[in-house]
Design a protein around this motif. Structure first.
Motif, PDB file in Angstrom:
ATOM      1  N   GLN A 122     -81.144   9.701 -34.888  1.00 34.09           N
ATOM      2  CA  GLN A 122     -80.533  10.977 -35.256  1.00 34.09           C
ATOM      3  C   GLN A 122     -80.455  11.056 -36.779  1.00 34.09           C
ATOM      4  O   GLN A 122     -79.748  10.283 -37.425  1.00 34.09           O
ATOM      5  CB  GLN A 122     -79.139  11.104 -34.645  1.00 34.09           C
ATOM      6  N   GLY A 123     -81.199  11.990 -37.348  1.00 34.20           N
ATOM      7  CA  GLY A 123     -81.208  12.152 -38.791  1.00 34.20           C
ATOM      8  C   GLY A 123     -81.673  10.893 -39.503  1.00 34.20           C
ATOM      9  O   GLY A 123     -82.697  10.304 -39.148  1.00 34.20           O
ATOM     10  N   ARG A 124     -80.893  10.456 -40.490  1.00 34.66           N
ATOM     11  CA  ARG A 124     -81.249   9.258 -41.260  1.00 34.66           C
ATOM     12  C   ARG A 124     -80.991   7.967 -40.487  1.00 34.66           C
ATOM     13  O   ARG A 124     -81.434   6.895 -40.924  1.00 34.66           O
ATOM     14  CB  ARG A 124     -80.459   9.235 -42.566  1.00 34.66           C
ATOM     15  N   GLN A 125     -80.289   8.083 -39.384  1.00 35.74           N
ATOM     16  CA  GLN A 125     -79.978   6.903 -38.579  1.00 35.74           C
ATOM     17  C   GLN A 125     -81.120   6.625 -37.600  1.00 35.74           C
ATOM     18  O   GLN A 125     -80.964   6.747 -36.383  1.00 35.74           O
ATOM     19  CB  GLN A 125     -78.661   7.112 -37.836  1.00 35.74           C
ATOM     20  N   GLY A 126     -82.266   6.252 -38.138  1.00 32.07           N
ATOM     21  CA  GLY A 126     -83.427   5.943 -37.320  1.00 32.07           C
ATOM     22  C   GLY A 126     -83.545   4.457 -37.063  1.00 32.07           C
ATOM     23  O   GLY A 126     -82.901   3.638 -37.730  1.00 32.07           O
ATOM     24  N   PHE A 127     -84.363   4.086 -36.105  1.00 30.98           N
ATOM     25  CA  PHE A 127     -84.524   2.673 -35.750  1.00 30.98           C
ATOM     26  C   PHE A 127     -85.038   1.839 -36.922  1.00 30.98           C
ATOM     27  O   PHE A 127     -84.535   0.755 -37.192  1.00 30.98           O
ATOM     28  CB  PHE A 127     -85.480   2.530 -34.563  1.00 30.98           C
TER      29      PHE A 127
ATOM     30  N   TYR B 113     -87.196   1.385 -29.850  1.00 29.71           N
ATOM     31  CA  TYR B 113     -85.952   0.628 -30.003  1.00 29.71           C
ATOM     32  C   TYR B 113     -86.224  -0.873 -29.894  1.00 29.71           C
ATOM     33  O   TYR B 113     -85.815  -1.656 -30.761  1.00 29.71           O
ATOM     34  CB  TYR B 113     -84.962   1.066 -28.924  1.00 29.71           C
ATOM     35  N   ALA B 114     -86.910  -1.283 -28.833  1.00 28.89           N
ATOM     36  CA  ALA B 114     -87.182  -2.706 -28.611  1.00 28.89           C
ATOM     37  C   ALA B 114     -88.073  -3.273 -29.710  1.00 28.89           C
ATOM     38  O   ALA B 114     -87.880  -4.409 -30.156  1.00 28.89           O
ATOM     39  CB  ALA B 114     -87.830  -2.910 -27.251  1.00 28.89           C
ATOM     40  N   ARG B 115     -89.062  -2.496 -30.160  1.00 27.80           N
ATOM     41  CA  ARG B 115     -89.936  -2.962 -31.242  1.00 27.80           C
ATOM     42  C   ARG B 115     -89.145  -3.142 -32.529  1.00 27.80           C
ATOM     43  O   ARG B 115     -89.322  -4.129 -33.254  1.00 27.80           O
ATOM     44  CB  ARG B 115     -91.092  -1.981 -31.479  1.00 27.80           C
ATOM     45  N   SER B 116     -88.260  -2.198 -32.813  1.00 27.77           N
ATOM     46  CA  SER B 116     -87.499  -2.284 -34.063  1.00 27.77           C
ATOM     47  C   SER B 116     -86.539  -3.469 -34.042  1.00 27.77           C
ATOM     48  O   SER B 116     -86.308  -4.102 -35.076  1.00 27.77           O
ATOM     49  CB  SER B 116     -86.728  -0.982 -34.314  1.00 27.77           C
ATOM     50  N   LYS B 117     -85.995  -3.788 -32.881  1.00 27.22           N
ATOM     51  CA  LYS B 117     -85.127  -4.960 -32.780  1.00 27.22           C
ATOM     52  C   LYS B 117     -85.906  -6.249 -33.050  1.00 27.22           C
ATOM     53  O   LYS B 117     -85.413  -7.179 -33.708  1.00 27.22           O
ATOM     54  CB  LYS B 117     -84.484  -5.014 -31.398  1.00 27.22           C
ATOM     55  N   ALA B 118     -87.141  -6.313 -32.547  1.00 29.57           N
ATOM     56  CA  ALA B 118     -87.980  -7.483 -32.793  1.00 29.57           C
ATOM     57  C   ALA B 118     -88.374  -7.561 -34.270  1.00 29.57           C
ATOM     58  O   ALA B 118     -88.388  -8.650 -34.866  1.00 29.57           O
ATOM     59  CB  ALA B 118     -89.231  -7.420 -31.914  1.00 29.57           C
TER      60      ALA B 118
ATOM     61  N   LEU C 225     -73.597  -6.281 -36.909  1.00 30.51           N
ATOM     62  CA  LEU C 225     -73.559  -5.709 -35.561  1.00 30.51           C
ATOM     63  C   LEU C 225     -74.082  -4.280 -35.523  1.00 30.51           C
ATOM     64  O   LEU C 225     -74.061  -3.643 -34.471  1.00 30.51           O
ATOM     65  CB  LEU C 225     -72.117  -5.715 -35.036  1.00 30.51           C
ATOM     66  N   VAL C 226     -74.550  -3.767 -36.648  1.00 28.23           N
ATOM     67  CA  VAL C 226     -74.932  -2.361 -36.730  1.00 28.23           C
ATOM     68  C   VAL C 226     -76.203  -2.088 -35.935  1.00 28.23           C
ATOM     69  O   VAL C 226     -77.205  -2.809 -36.055  1.00 28.23           O
ATOM     70  CB  VAL C 226     -75.137  -1.939 -38.195  1.00 28.23           C
ATOM     71  N   GLY C 227     -76.165  -1.038 -35.135  1.00 23.11           N
ATOM     72  CA  GLY C 227     -77.334  -0.643 -34.353  1.00 23.11           C
ATOM     73  C   GLY C 227     -77.153   0.764 -33.825  1.00 23.11           C
ATOM     74  O   GLY C 227     -76.027   1.273 -33.773  1.00 23.11           O
ATOM     75  N   VAL C 228     -78.242   1.392 -33.471  1.00 20.03           N
ATOM     76  CA  VAL C 228     -78.188   2.729 -32.869  1.00 20.03           C
ATOM     77  C   VAL C 228     -79.004   2.718 -31.585  1.00 20.03           C
ATOM     78  O   VAL C 228     -80.016   2.017 -31.479  1.00 20.03           O
ATOM     79  CB  VAL C 228     -78.733   3.815 -33.833  1.00 20.03           C
ATOM     80  N   LEU C 229     -78.556   3.490 -30.594  1.00 26.39           N
ATOM     81  CA  LEU C 229     -79.253   3.555 -29.307  1.00 26.39           C
ATOM     82  C   LEU C 229     -80.272   4.681 -29.260  1.00 26.39           C
ATOM     83  O   LEU C 229     -81.146   4.710 -28.402  1.00 26.39           O
ATOM     84  CB  LEU C 229     -78.239   3.717 -28.166  1.00 26.39           C
TER      85      LEU C 229
ATOM     86  N   HIS D  74     -82.166  -0.570 -38.024  1.00 29.25           N
ATOM     87  CA  HIS D  74     -82.434  -1.900 -37.464  1.00 29.25           C
ATOM     88  C   HIS D  74     -83.241  -2.795 -38.395  1.00 29.25           C
ATOM     89  O   HIS D  74     -82.918  -3.969 -38.571  1.00 29.25           O
ATOM     90  CB  HIS D  74     -83.167  -1.763 -36.124  1.00 29.25           C
ATOM     91  N   VAL D  75     -84.285  -2.257 -38.971  1.00 27.86           N
ATOM     92  CA  VAL D  75     -85.193  -3.100 -39.761  1.00 27.86           C
ATOM     93  C   VAL D  75     -84.786  -3.168 -41.230  1.00 27.86           C
ATOM     94  O   VAL D  75     -84.464  -4.235 -41.749  1.00 27.86           O
ATOM     95  CB  VAL D  75     -86.656  -2.614 -39.620  1.00 27.86           C
ATOM     96  N   MET D  76     -84.799  -2.023 -41.907  1.00 25.93           N
ATOM     97  CA  MET D  76     -84.453  -2.025 -43.319  1.00 25.93           C
ATOM     98  C   MET D  76     -83.013  -2.489 -43.531  1.00 25.93           C
ATOM     99  O   MET D  76     -82.726  -3.288 -44.429  1.00 25.93           O
ATOM    100  CB  MET D  76     -84.637  -0.636 -43.920  1.00 25.93           C
ATOM    101  N   GLY D  77     -82.091  -2.008 -42.701  1.00 26.28           N
ATOM    102  CA  GLY D  77     -80.696  -2.396 -42.836  1.00 26.28           C
ATOM    103  C   GLY D  77     -80.493  -3.889 -42.629  1.00 26.28           C
ATOM    104  O   GLY D  77     -79.782  -4.543 -43.397  1.00 26.28           O
ATOM    105  N   ALA D  78     -81.109  -4.434 -41.583  1.00 27.40           N
ATOM    106  CA  ALA D  78     -80.978  -5.871 -41.308  1.00 27.40           C
ATOM    107  C   ALA D  78     -81.582  -6.695 -42.438  1.00 27.40           C
ATOM    108  O   ALA D  78     -81.036  -7.743 -42.817  1.00 27.40           O
ATOM    109  CB  ALA D  78     -81.655  -6.207 -39.987  1.00 27.40           C
ATOM    110  N   ARG D  79     -82.690  -6.232 -42.983  1.00 27.20           N
ATOM    111  CA  ARG D  79     -83.306  -6.938 -44.113  1.00 27.20           C
ATOM    112  C   ARG D  79     -82.379  -6.924 -45.325  1.00 27.20           C
ATOM    113  O   ARG D  79     -82.215  -7.949 -46.014  1.00 27.20           O
ATOM    114  CB  ARG D  79     -84.646  -6.311 -44.477  1.00 27.20           C
ATOM    115  N   ASN D  80     -81.756  -5.784 -45.584  1.00 27.08           N
ATOM    116  CA  ASN D  80     -80.825  -5.700 -46.707  1.00 27.08           C
ATOM    117  C   ASN D  80     -79.683  -6.694 -46.549  1.00 27.08           C
ATOM    118  O   ASN D  80     -79.291  -7.375 -47.507  1.00 27.08           O
ATOM    119  CB  ASN D  80     -80.249  -4.280 -46.813  1.00 27.08           C
ATOM    120  N   VAL D  81     -79.138  -6.789 -45.343  1.00 26.61           N
ATOM    121  CA  VAL D  81     -78.034  -7.707 -45.088  1.00 26.61           C
ATOM    122  C   VAL D  81     -78.481  -9.153 -45.261  1.00 26.61           C
ATOM    123  O   VAL D  81     -77.793  -9.959 -45.900  1.00 26.61           O
ATOM    124  CB  VAL D  81     -77.456  -7.490 -43.669  1.00 26.61           C
TER     125      VAL D  81
END
Length: 325
Positions: free
Chosen positions: A84-89, A128-133, A77-81, A93-100
Motif C-alpha cells: 500500500q503506497g510506499r509500504q511495498g514488499f 511476499y514470499a520472495r521479498s522475505k527470502a 519485526l517490521v513487515g507488511v502483508l 522487507h528488503v531495503m528496510g531489513a538491509r538498513n537495519v
C-alpha cells in the motif's frame, strides 16, 4: 549502553508481546516505530524508565542508525502483508531489513534478530514470499550472525487471521475455502514466539541460525474455519472456491488494498497454494526451551466476542433453555 535492545515494530501484534518478554528478562528497551504517538502505551509493559518509544522508519537509513545507537541487541519485526503506497514488499522487507542489518553491524550490535516467515522462497510465485527470502539474504550479507525467525500463522488476542474470519462469519452466511481449503497451517501462539525471540537475544548459540516456529499441530484451512465457527457458535456454509475462480476475489482485493486492508489479494492467493508448516530442517521452539501452546486452549479466550451475546452467550443460552422448559 549495556543491556539495551532496540525493537523495530515493537508496538505491533507480535512486537507488543516481544517487548513484554524482554522487559521481564530485564532488558532496557527502545521501541522504534513510525508513529510514536500510537505507541504511548508501550511504556506500561515495563518498570518506570525501562521502555522508551522513539520515531524511526526502517525505510529511512538515518532514523534507523539513530535507533540502534548504543544497543547491544536489535530485533526487526517490521513487515507488511499487502502493499500500500510506499509500504511495498521491496521497500519494507528488503531495503528496510538491509538498513537495519547494516546499521546494527556498524553500531557494534552483538545480536540481531530478523523476523521472516514460513514459506520464504526466492523462487516463490508470491512477491511476499520472495521479498522475505531476499530480506534474509540481505540481512545475512550485512550481518552474517543474524538470527532468522520464520513463524507460521501467529495467533493471539489481536491476531489478523482468526479475528478476521470470525468477524467475517458474524457478517456473512458463507466462508470461502480458497483452493478447497486443503492448504495446511501450523498456527503458533504469539506468546511462544515472543518467548523464543527474547531467549534468542541472549543465546550466543542462536547466532547465525534459522528457526522455524510452529505450534504443536497442523490443520487444513477447512478445519481452521470449522474451529472458528465452533468457537463463535455460528452455522455458516463453507464454500470451496478453486484457485482459478478465486482470482477475481484477489483482483478486487488488490484494488481495495489501495485504501483499506483487503479480505485477500492476488499475492495472498499465491501463498495459499503452498502449505505453511515447519519443514523440520531447522531449529524450532523446543531448541529454545519453549513448549508450544495449543490452539484450542487460547482461541476461546478471545473469539467469544464474536458470539451472539459475546462473553454472556452461554448464560443467554441457558436462560433461553430455562424459559422453554
Amino acid at each position: 549502553m549495556q543491556n539495551l535492545v532496540t525493537v523495530f515494530g515493537g508496538s505491533g501484534f507480535i512486537g507488543t508481546q516481544v517487548v513484554r518478554q524482554l522487559a521481564k528478562a530485564g532488558w532496557r528497551i527502545r521501541v522504534a516505530v513510525r508513529n510514536p504517538n500510537l505507541g504511548y502505551a508501550m511504556r506500561l509493559h515495563g518498570d518506570v524508565g525501562q521502555i522508551d518509544v522513539i520515531q524511526a522508519n526502517i525505510r529511512n537509513e538515518a532514523s534507523v542508525r539513530r535507533a540502534v545507537e548504543g544497543a547491544t541487541a536489535v530485533v526487526n519485526l517490521v513487515g507488511v502483508l499487502f502493499e500500500q503506497g510506499r509500504q511495498g514488499f521491496q521497500a519494507v522487507h528488503v531495503m528496510g531489513a538491509r538498513n537495519v542489518a547494516e546499521a546494527a553491524r556498524d553500531a557494534g550490535v552483538t545480536q540481531l534478530i530478523q523476523m521472516s516467515a514460513l514459506g520464504a522462497d526466492i523462487n516463490s510465485p508470491s512477491k511476499y514470499a520472495r521479498s522475505k527470502a531476499e530480506a534474509e539474504a540481505a540481512v545475512r550479507d550485512a550481518f552474517p550472525g543474524a538470527v532468522i525467525v520464520r513463524p507460521s500463522v501467529v495467533f493471539g488476542q489481536d491476531d489478523g487471521f482468526f479475528n478476521k474470519f470470525a468477524q467475517m462469519a458474524a457478517l456473512s452466511p458463507v466462508l470461502p475455502l480458497i483452493g478447497g481449503g486443503r492448504t495446511r497451517f501450523q498456527p503458533v501462539f504469539v506468546g511462544d514466539v515472543a518467548k523464543a525471540i527474547a531467549r534468542m537475544t541472549t543465546d550466543p548459540a542462536a547466532a547465525g541460525e534459522t528457526y522455524e516456529l510452529g505450534g504443536p499441530a497442523d490443520f487444513s484451512f477447512r478445519r481452521l474455519m470449522e474451529i472458528v465457527l465452533e468457537e463463535t457458535g455460528r452455522r455458516r456454509m463453507l464454500l470451496p472456491i478453486p484457485f482459478g475462480a478465486a482470482g477475481a476475489l484477489g483482483a478486487v482485493g488488490d484494488i481495495v488494498a489501495m485504501v483499506l486492508p483487503p479480505p485477500i489479494t492476488s499475492d495472498q492467493l499465491e501463498l495459499l497454494k503452498t502449505d505453511n508448516v515447519v519443514s523440520g530442517a531447522y531449529l524450532g521452539l523446543a531448541d529454545l526451551g519453549v513448549t508450544p501452546t495449543t490452539l484450542e486452549s487460547v482461541l476461546p479466550t478471545y473469539l467469544y466476542r464474536y458470539r451472539r451475546g459475546g462473553q454472556y452467550a452461554d448464560q443467554e443460552a441457558r436462560a433461553v433453555a430455562g424459559g422453554q422448559a
